[in-house]
Design a protein around this motif. Structure first.
Motif, mmCIF file in Angstrom:
data_model
loop_
_atom_site.group_PDB
_atom_site.id
_atom_site.type_symbol
_atom_site.label_atom_id
_atom_site.label_comp_id
_atom_site.label_asym_id
_atom_site.label_seq_id
_atom_site.Cartn_x
_atom_site.Cartn_y
_atom_site.Cartn_z
ATOM 1 N N ALA A 49 0.820 -1.210 0.000
ATOM 2 C CA ALA A 49 0.000 0.000 0.000
ATOM 3 C C ALA A 49 0.854 1.261 0.000
ATOM 4 C CB ALA A 49 -0.943 -0.003 1.193
ATOM 5 N N ALA A 50 1.870 1.298 0.824
ATOM 6 C CA ALA A 50 2.727 2.493 0.880
ATOM 7 C C ALA A 50 3.416 2.732 -0.451
ATOM 8 C CB ALA A 50 3.747 2.344 1.994
ATOM 9 N N PHE A 52 2.427 1.617 -3.405
ATOM 10 C CA PHE A 52 1.408 1.901 -4.420
ATOM 11 C C PHE A 52 0.966 3.358 -4.349
ATOM 12 C CE2 PHE A 52 -3.060 2.079 -5.745
ATOM 13 C CZ PHE A 52 -2.955 1.609 -7.036
ATOM 14 N N PHE A 53 0.660 3.853 -3.147
ATOM 15 C CA PHE A 53 0.191 5.226 -3.012
ATOM 16 C C PHE A 53 1.305 6.236 -3.285
ATOM 17 C CE2 PHE A 53 -3.115 3.273 -0.135
ATOM 18 C CZ PHE A 53 -4.099 3.312 -1.103
ATOM 19 N N THR A 54 2.543 5.888 -2.967
ATOM 20 C CA THR A 54 3.653 6.772 -3.293
ATOM 21 C C THR A 54 3.810 6.870 -4.805
ATOM 22 O OG1 THR A 54 4.765 6.187 -1.238
ATOM 23 C CG2 THR A 54 6.110 7.176 -2.961
ATOM 24 N N ALA A 55 3.705 5.726 -5.503
ATOM 25 C CA ALA A 55 3.803 5.733 -6.968
ATOM 26 C C ALA A 55 2.628 6.463 -7.601
ATOM 27 C CB ALA A 55 3.866 4.296 -7.494
ATOM 28 N N ALA A 56 1.498 6.493 -6.911
ATOM 29 C CA ALA A 56 0.327 7.194 -7.435
ATOM 30 C C ALA A 56 0.445 8.705 -7.254
ATOM 31 C CB ALA A 56 -0.940 6.693 -6.752
ATOM 32 N N GLY A 57 1.488 9.136 -6.544
ATOM 33 C CA GLY A 57 1.720 10.570 -6.422
ATOM 34 C C GLY A 57 1.232 11.192 -5.128
ATOM 35 N N LEU A 58 0.818 10.397 -4.164
ATOM 36 C CA LEU A 58 0.373 10.963 -2.900
ATOM 37 C C LEU A 58 1.574 11.377 -2.060
ATOM 38 C CD1 LEU A 58 -2.434 8.454 -1.932
ATOM 39 C CD2 LEU A 58 -2.717 10.767 -2.768
ATOM 40 N N PRO A 59 1.479 12.481 -1.358
ATOM 41 C CA PRO A 59 2.585 12.897 -0.497
ATOM 42 C C PRO A 59 2.719 11.943 0.699
ATOM 43 C CG PRO A 59 0.765 14.441 -0.293
ATOM 44 C CD PRO A 59 0.402 13.468 -1.377
ATOM 45 N N VAL A 102 -8.801 -11.820 -4.714
ATOM 46 C CA VAL A 102 -9.448 -11.010 -5.757
ATOM 47 C C VAL A 102 -8.960 -9.564 -5.665
ATOM 48 C CG1 VAL A 102 -11.676 -10.071 -6.516
ATOM 49 C CG2 VAL A 102 -11.470 -12.497 -5.947
ATOM 50 N N LEU A 103 -8.888 -9.033 -4.449
ATOM 51 C CA LEU A 103 -8.414 -7.662 -4.261
ATOM 52 C C LEU A 103 -6.986 -7.492 -4.764
ATOM 53 C CD1 LEU A 103 -8.888 -4.812 -3.080
ATOM 54 C CD2 LEU A 103 -7.974 -5.701 -0.935
ATOM 55 N N MET A 104 -6.121 -8.451 -4.467
ATOM 56 C CA MET A 104 -4.739 -8.372 -4.938
ATOM 57 C C MET A 104 -4.677 -8.414 -6.467
ATOM 58 S SD MET A 104 -2.732 -7.851 -2.486
ATOM 59 C CE MET A 104 -1.228 -8.109 -3.390
ATOM 60 N N ALA A 105 -5.519 -9.221 -7.093
ATOM 61 C CA ALA A 105 -5.539 -9.284 -8.557
ATOM 62 C C ALA A 105 -5.977 -7.942 -9.141
ATOM 63 C CB ALA A 105 -6.458 -10.402 -9.025
ATOM 64 N N VAL A 106 -7.000 -7.325 -8.555
ATOM 65 C CA VAL A 106 -7.477 -6.015 -9.036
ATOM 66 C C VAL A 106 -6.380 -4.963 -8.861
ATOM 67 C CG1 VAL A 106 -9.131 -4.162 -8.562
ATOM 68 C CG2 VAL A 106 -9.921 -6.525 -8.710
ATOM 69 N N LEU A 107 -5.727 -4.969 -7.689
ATOM 70 C CA LEU A 107 -4.649 -4.000 -7.471
ATOM 71 C C LEU A 107 -3.487 -4.211 -8.431
ATOM 72 C CD1 LEU A 107 -4.515 -3.738 -3.581
ATOM 73 C CD2 LEU A 107 -5.283 -2.000 -5.195
ATOM 74 N N ALA A 108 -3.188 -5.473 -8.743
ATOM 75 C CA ALA A 108 -2.104 -5.752 -9.684
ATOM 76 C C ALA A 108 -2.438 -5.218 -11.071
ATOM 77 C CB ALA A 108 -1.830 -7.249 -9.734
#
Length: 128
Positions: A49-50, A52-59, A102-108
């Motif tokens: 999660a950390a 993923f959200f960092t790569a998404a551009g969240l501070p 299922v959640l991990m597949a969607v996130l991937a």
């Protein structure tokens, strides 16, 4: 003159030392899957999660809010009686393992699409 017999060895029964119970392959597989299911949410919350959200551009400040996801464990005393009333422990574990898969597949898929530039990060709201 009488000789006293040696006291019996408590570790050896009438037929020798007791053997440990034989383990079935299903029991070992079930135990391994529950330990995997126990560790998977921890890995998702703390590692994936950390990143993923960092790569998404969240501070970093907003990424730190993922620690609020630990409230489910902190408030277990509230929701665990409900879990005990509905279904068995095995049903809950299997259902949550399936849901996490299922959640991990969607996130991937989402992470892959973001890396390829096919999905833009959602616009940020100014709430923080």
């Amino acid at each position: 003159m009488s000789t006293a017999a040696a006291p019996p060895d408590p570790s050896s029964g009438p037929s020798g030392p007791e053997q440990p119970p034989e383990r079935r392959a299903g029991t070992v597989a079930w135990t391994a899957s529950t330990y995997f299911g126990e560790g998977l949410p921890w890995s998702i919350l703390h590692q994936v999660a950390a990143e993923f959200f960092t790569a998404a551009g969240l501070p970093a400040r907003e990424v730190g809010f993922t620690s609020a996801l630990h409230f489910t464990s902190s408030l277990k005393f509230v929701w665990s009686p409900i879990v005990d009333l509905i279904g068995t422990l095995r049903q809950w574990i299997v259902a949550t393992q399936f849901g996490l898969g299922v959640l991990m597949a969607v996130l991937a898929v989402l992470a892959h699409n973001m890396a390829q530039g096919q999905v833009r990060a959602p616009p940020r709201s100014g709430w923080c």
